[in-house]
Scaffold this active site. Structure first.
Site, PDB file in Angstrom:
ATOM      1  N   SER A  72       0.797  -1.234   0.000  1.00 46.08           N
ATOM      2  CA  SER A  72       0.000   0.000   0.000  1.00 46.08           C
ATOM      3  C   SER A  72       0.826   1.279   0.000  1.00 46.08           C
ATOM      4  O   SER A  72       0.254   2.368  -0.064  1.00 46.08           O
ATOM      5  CB  SER A  72      -0.954   0.013   1.193  1.00 46.08           C
ATOM      6  OG  SER A  72      -2.074  -0.794   0.915  1.00 46.08           O
ATOM      7  N   LYS A  75      -0.007   3.771  -2.673  1.00 50.16           N
ATOM      8  CA  LYS A  75      -1.010   4.838  -2.599  1.00 50.16           C
ATOM      9  C   LYS A  75      -0.379   6.231  -2.571  1.00 50.16           C
ATOM     10  O   LYS A  75      -1.075   7.218  -2.793  1.00 50.16           O
ATOM     11  CB  LYS A  75      -1.920   4.606  -1.397  1.00 50.16           C
ATOM     12  CG  LYS A  75      -2.775   3.336  -1.527  1.00 50.16           C
ATOM     13  CD  LYS A  75      -3.695   3.143  -0.343  1.00 50.16           C
ATOM     14  CE  LYS A  75      -4.633   1.963  -0.550  1.00 50.16           C
ATOM     15  NZ  LYS A  75      -3.991   0.640  -0.373  1.00 50.16           N
ATOM     16  N   SER A 137      -5.935   3.596   4.491  1.00 51.49           N
ATOM     17  CA  SER A 137      -5.479   2.769   3.376  1.00 51.49           C
ATOM     18  C   SER A 137      -6.618   1.999   2.727  1.00 51.49           C
ATOM     19  O   SER A 137      -6.452   0.854   2.283  1.00 51.49           O
ATOM     20  CB  SER A 137      -4.388   1.790   3.838  1.00 51.49           C
ATOM     21  OG  SER A 137      -3.625   1.328   2.745  1.00 51.49           O
ATOM     22  N   LYS A 261       3.179   6.481   4.821  1.00 49.02           N
ATOM     23  CA  LYS A 261       2.341   5.390   4.330  1.00 49.02           C
ATOM     24  C   LYS A 261       2.916   4.036   4.674  1.00 49.02           C
ATOM     25  O   LYS A 261       4.097   3.757   4.449  1.00 49.02           O
ATOM     26  CB  LYS A 261       2.179   5.482   2.804  1.00 49.02           C
ATOM     27  CG  LYS A 261       1.047   4.620   2.272  1.00 49.02           C
ATOM     28  CD  LYS A 261      -0.302   5.144   2.723  1.00 49.02           C
ATOM     29  CE  LYS A 261      -1.410   4.121   2.584  1.00 49.02           C
ATOM     30  NZ  LYS A 261      -1.329   3.031   3.598  1.00 49.02           N
TER      31      LYS A 261
END
Length: 459
Positions: A72, A75, A137, A261
């Site tokens: 993730s 992202k 997320s 992140k």
């Protein structure tokens, strides 16, 4: 006979001495190589990197160019493209998205996948989808954003790879907008094979994070939000707790952390791109497939443990130092000669101060490097009048005293610790009479010099 024997002894001594020298070299250099390769922070991860954000100076790296799963952390690219679209007016924060079958099915797969459940007949603003993606997320929300920007996720993936190239990233491949394994996309994957995932190197991931923060610093306002309620006041309300547990108010809080992140899949392992700022200095960290001391990667805490090591190292051992002030003049190069000017030389100095993070106690290990603009100089190394005050003459940068190159995130990173060198004063062009008299004086000076040399030659 005796002389021959003595000669052989001397030859043998040479061979023995050479052999001993070779043994010493072989003994020394492996230890040097081991010392150079030693992981000074003992980061338990497949790849990691620590960067000072303003200049991009790399302070630590472990397998920085190895291509690994990013999960993730993907992202960050979706965030970049959304914030760019918002800035350019192609997408509005209050714009509504109508949920399609693909987004609905992915969003309903929770808690196995990180998600906020979206209704099949629901409409959601881009702002609340962005918050769900950045804080929690949420994968369905991410796909919804991709479809809003590009019409389809397949088109969006093309945009991701194109933007990565524009940003100068290397060692990357995007196959979807979320970072999930394609097999988790409910049969809707459009790019790559069924088992494909997004990959990047630690260096490329840090570059992406650096550009995201630099180009769209507002991302940190949302990324630093520890908790938020999605669809508060409705039957669909869900508490979103930031997966970045290093935010100061969360369980593994660290002073100064405000992003960025996390990422987790079976392929990528435990990943985290972190950033923290204290006293005006920001660092960016990346860990990929973080593990504990036994090599296990099941406890989410370990990615924060390894990140903490890098932040502790940076904040504890480095500080930003002004190495050379504004108007600094390099010793031995404080002036440059001028031709055709009212003055025969001009002072040159830095236009701005030059600063860099340096390890405590090592400020004196760096030296100035002056690079003059060759286009400004004639064959004799002279400037030609007229010269304006503030006119750029060259640049000043920093080099390590031992000659080793400083390590930066990008190939042109050295420019981040470079300032202009300019003329300190105006120098007007001399009038024709002065130039003529100088020419005459120069002519007779050369003639007299030739005569003197000839006369000396007679004696």
């Amino acid at each position: 006979m005796l002389e021959g024997f003595i000669l052989k002894i001397k030859q043998y001594r040479k061979y023995v001495a050479s052999f001993l020298v070779l043994i010493m070299v072989l003994g020394i250099f492996p230890s040097l190589n081991r010392a150079h390769a030693e992981d000074i922070l003992n980061i338990n991860a497949d790849g990691a990197i620590l960067v000072e954000a303003e200049t991009g100076r790399v302070l630590y790296a472990k397998s920085p160019d190895q291509v690994l799963g990013i999960a993730s952390m993907t992202k960050m690219m979706t965030e970049y493209l959304l914030l760019e679209a918002i800035k350019e007016g192609r997408v509005k924060w209050d714009q509504e998205y109508a949920v399609d079958e693909y987004v609905y099915k992915v969003s309903q797969d929770y808690p196995r996948l990180s998600n906020v459940p979206l209704r099949r007949d629901g409409k959601y603003s881009i702002r609340e989808l962005y918050q769900a993606m950045t804080i929690y997320s949420a994968n369905g929300a991410t796909i919804a954003i991709a479809e809003t920007i590009a019409g389809s996720e397949a088109n969006f993936v093309k945009m991701m790879n194109k933007k990565a190239e524009e940003l100068g990233l290397q060692d990357y491949k995007f196959v979807n907008s979320t970072g999930l394994n394609n097999s988790d996309l409910k049969g809707f994957h459009h790019t790559g094979n069924l088992e494909d995932e997004n990959v990047m190197s630690p260096r490329a991931t840090a570059k992406l994070a650096s550009r995201l923060i630099s180009d769209f610093p507002e991302v940190l306002e949302t990324a630093s939000t520890p908790k938020m309620k999605f669809r508060e006041g409705t039957d669909d309300m869900i508490q979103m707790e930031n997966w970045n547990w290093m935010l100061p108010s969360l369980v593994y809080g660290y002073e100064g952390v405000d992003g960025l992140k996390t990422g987790t899949t079976d392929f990528a392992g435990l990943c985290f791109t972190g950033t923290a700022e204290r006293n005006g200095t920001r660092y960016i960290t990346v860990v990929m497939n973080a593990k504990d001391a036994k090599g296990n990667n099941t406890n989410k805490k370990v990615r924060f443990d390894e990140t903490r090591k890098m932040f502790d190292y940076a904040f504890g051992n480095y500080s930003k130092e002004e190495l050379y002030p504004e108007n600094y003049q390099v010793k031995g190069k404080k002036t440059l000669p001028i031709t055709k000017g009212k003055e025969d030389k001009v002072k040159i100095q830095t236009k701005e101060p030059i600063a860099m993070v340096v390890k405590n106690g090592e400020k004196e290990n760096y030296k100035p490097k002056l690079v003059l603009d060759k286009k400004k100089l004639n064959d004799k190394g002279e400037l030609t009048a007229p010269i304006k005050k503030g006119e750029k003459i060259g640049t000043l940068t920093i080099k390590a005293e031992d000659g080793q190159a400083l390590n930066f995130l990008t190939e042109d990173g050295q420019k981040n610790i470079q300032v202009d060198v300019v003329a300190a004063d105006d120098v007007e062009k001399a009038n024709w009479f002065v130039l003529m008299m100088r020419g005459i004086g120069s002519f007779f000076g050369n003639v007299w010099g030739s005569i003197s040399s000839t006369v000396k030659g007679w004696f």
